[in-house]
Design an enzyme around this catalytic site. Sequence first.
Site, mmCIF file in Angstrom:
data_model
loop_
_atom_site.group_PDB
_atom_site.id
_atom_site.type_symbol
_atom_site.label_atom_id
_atom_site.label_comp_id
_atom_site.label_asym_id
_atom_site.label_seq_id
_atom_site.Cartn_x
_atom_site.Cartn_y
_atom_site.Cartn_z
ATOM 1 N N ASP A 290 0.838 -1.119 -0.042
ATOM 2 C CA ASP A 290 -0.020 -0.052 -0.081
ATOM 3 C C ASP A 290 0.979 1.235 -0.060
ATOM 4 O O ASP A 290 1.664 1.661 1.026
ATOM 5 C CB ASP A 290 -0.819 -0.097 1.227
ATOM 6 C CG ASP A 290 -1.611 1.187 1.412
ATOM 7 O OD1 ASP A 290 -1.831 2.110 0.539
ATOM 8 O OD2 ASP A 290 -2.442 1.507 2.645
ATOM 9 N N ASP B 91 -12.535 5.646 2.181
ATOM 10 C CA ASP B 91 -11.183 5.776 2.105
ATOM 11 C C ASP B 91 -10.680 7.179 2.048
ATOM 12 O O ASP B 91 -10.407 7.869 1.282
ATOM 13 C CB ASP B 91 -10.513 5.117 1.094
ATOM 14 C CG ASP B 91 -8.872 4.792 1.213
ATOM 15 O OD1 ASP B 91 -8.468 5.551 2.137
ATOM 16 O OD2 ASP B 91 -8.250 4.122 0.500
ATOM 17 N N GLU C 286 -7.273 0.697 -4.175
ATOM 18 C CA GLU C 286 -7.140 0.621 -2.635
ATOM 19 C C GLU C 286 -8.447 0.165 -2.059
ATOM 20 O O GLU C 286 -8.686 -0.903 -1.532
ATOM 21 C CB GLU C 286 -6.858 1.780 -2.147
ATOM 22 C CG GLU C 286 -5.510 2.301 -2.277
ATOM 23 C CD GLU C 286 -4.948 3.598 -2.226
ATOM 24 O OE1 GLU C 286 -5.859 4.439 -1.658
ATOM 25 O OE2 GLU C 286 -3.853 4.051 -2.571
ATOM 26 N N LYS D 59 3.224 11.441 -3.389
ATOM 27 C CA LYS D 59 1.837 10.627 -4.322
ATOM 28 C C LYS D 59 1.236 11.727 -4.873
ATOM 29 O O LYS D 59 0.321 11.472 -5.763
ATOM 30 C CB LYS D 59 1.256 9.814 -3.164
ATOM 31 C CG LYS D 59 0.073 8.891 -3.749
ATOM 32 C CD LYS D 59 -0.346 7.945 -2.749
ATOM 33 C CE LYS D 59 -1.494 7.312 -3.242
ATOM 34 N NZ LYS D 59 -2.160 6.011 -2.303
#
Length: 615
Positions: free
Chosen positions: A8, A193, A171, A70
């Site tokens: 992850d 999320d 994810e 990211k």
Amino acid sequence: MGKIIGIDLGTTNSCVAFVDNGEPKVIPNAEGSRTTPSVVSFSKDGERRVGSVAKRQGVTNPHSTVFAIKRLMGLDFAAEAATKHARVVPYEVVESERGDAWVQIGDEQFSPPEISAMVLEKMREVAESFLGEDVQEAIVTVPAYFNDAQRSATIAAGKIAGLEVRRIINEPTAAALAYGFEEHEGKRVAVYDLGGGTFDISILEISDGVFSVKSTAGDTHLGGEDIDNALVDELGRRFEEQSGINLREDRVALQRLKEQAEKAKHELSSALETEINLPFIASDESGPKHLETAIKRSDLEILVSEIVDRTLGPCQQALDDAGVKREEIDEILLVGGQTRMPMVRSKVSEFFGKDPHKGVNPDEVVAMGAALQGAALTGEVEEVLLLDVTPLSLGVETGGGVFHRLIPRNTTVPTRAKEIFTTSVDNQTFVPIHVLQGERDMAENNKSLAKFELAPILPAPRGVPEVEVTFDIDADGVVNVSAKDLGTGREQNIRVVASSGLTEQEIERIIGEADAYKMTDQKRKELAELRNTAEALLYTSERAVAECRELVAEEIVAQVEADIQSLHVCIDEGDAIAIKDALETLELSAYKIAEAMYGNVDLDTAVEGEAQTDS
Ligand code: AMP
């Protein structure tokens, strides 16, 4: 076949897992933590650090510490998000030659995939040292909302890190996988999320081992960091009120403030009030200034309520796209560290009209799901079928800059669409094609993925040539394009400018540089170890000379002293081979002192003497 690990790759933290006897397990890092900060720092002498050491360095050396990379993956510099990011991070974000957002550290520029690769490599090392074997393959997760450029950039990062990314999975799908299916057959699940930098909501149906994503929505620039920033602003405002000093321009102070704000935010997830204490945060003519203030949970909730509310729009959109009503959702899974905030939980409960599921760890569930997918590929666990959807429409630019959709968002992937293109003037020798992804009606408002020319086209009146272009979205959500000239039947060679922001050659070059860097790193380590051994030998030899000078032959002492001297010189010069030679020479001459000393002792007498004393 070796293990396929699940990674992850988070904005704030990353997590790695593997499957052991059918069960997904998180792998702790060398410090014993189950997640590792996605932070990379560069020291003055070029040394790179990743993880918590790097995060700690962020306080003293913020300009050379890269976090939240990211958010820059696959982003044009001009995109509003990249420039906004540049305003809040202490490191420099610059525009690359091709217009992508890159990171500048000292004289060097790094593409976001290069920095992410350093994090991936760290996660791979964590796995390798735990498993005691080489790891070559991984499943890497991305937010469901990532576009093609962001996915391609993630695959490029894997390549640079020497990992074959077997699948990119979303994810939320990974989270649903880890949540399990056997006992949850026939359920409709919403995965909410909220991580450090991104928000995703997906609606899935689980039945007969098939995980079918019905819809997905979200915001790639909404997350815990926005909450931290809101708190930083508030603390800055309070400090200015008390001291008249504006901290916004002071990057080092801001970094300290940010660390403290995040810590306070975490504490407020369990406590109702917390203290902020930052001594010497600034100074003026009257002396140093300290920031001391208390923050209540309710203060934070008022500050960030609007940020959390921004997640609800995408929730409604995902429900609408899936054609599902709120009350038809059976289970809500919370993923991402930010969902630990009580207000997030209560807003989600209120929206869906039921409490979220409590059995999953929001920080680990995604990596565990990725590991399960890896194990399904190696046959270690039962195959599951993941039916993901494309989060954004894919299309081309047509006359007047209009965006023409070929594959609408939320279409199950893999999928493909074909379109025939032709010329607009007589004897045109090529047809230009501009591929984009997004939901806006005008091409310029969407993300440009590739521009290419179909050529050569045989001379013909306009509208006569027919070129069939196929747009593919593979199971990873990555777009591929191919073309065929229907007149000649010839396949067209399409040159697509890499949407990861890096061309294949650039990726190869970076891999080469990373290998060279590893070699220098290895050499540096060997030299340090050699120096250590040499210094230890110098210490014992110098002591031996001092203590035994009178007891051994003069020429032996002189030789040892000369060898000590040359080893000192070699250490100063830093040449590993020379140090090694000088070390061996000194070892030999120093042995002579020992030989001479032990030669002076009459061993027989010593043993006899002992025997007599004993009896
Ligand atoms: P992730 O990207 O999933 O690692 O989520 C990281 C985000 O979760 C960061 O913004 C963290 O500050 C936030 N976070 C982690 N733990 C907590 C907590 N106990 N309370 C509130 N936010 C948290």
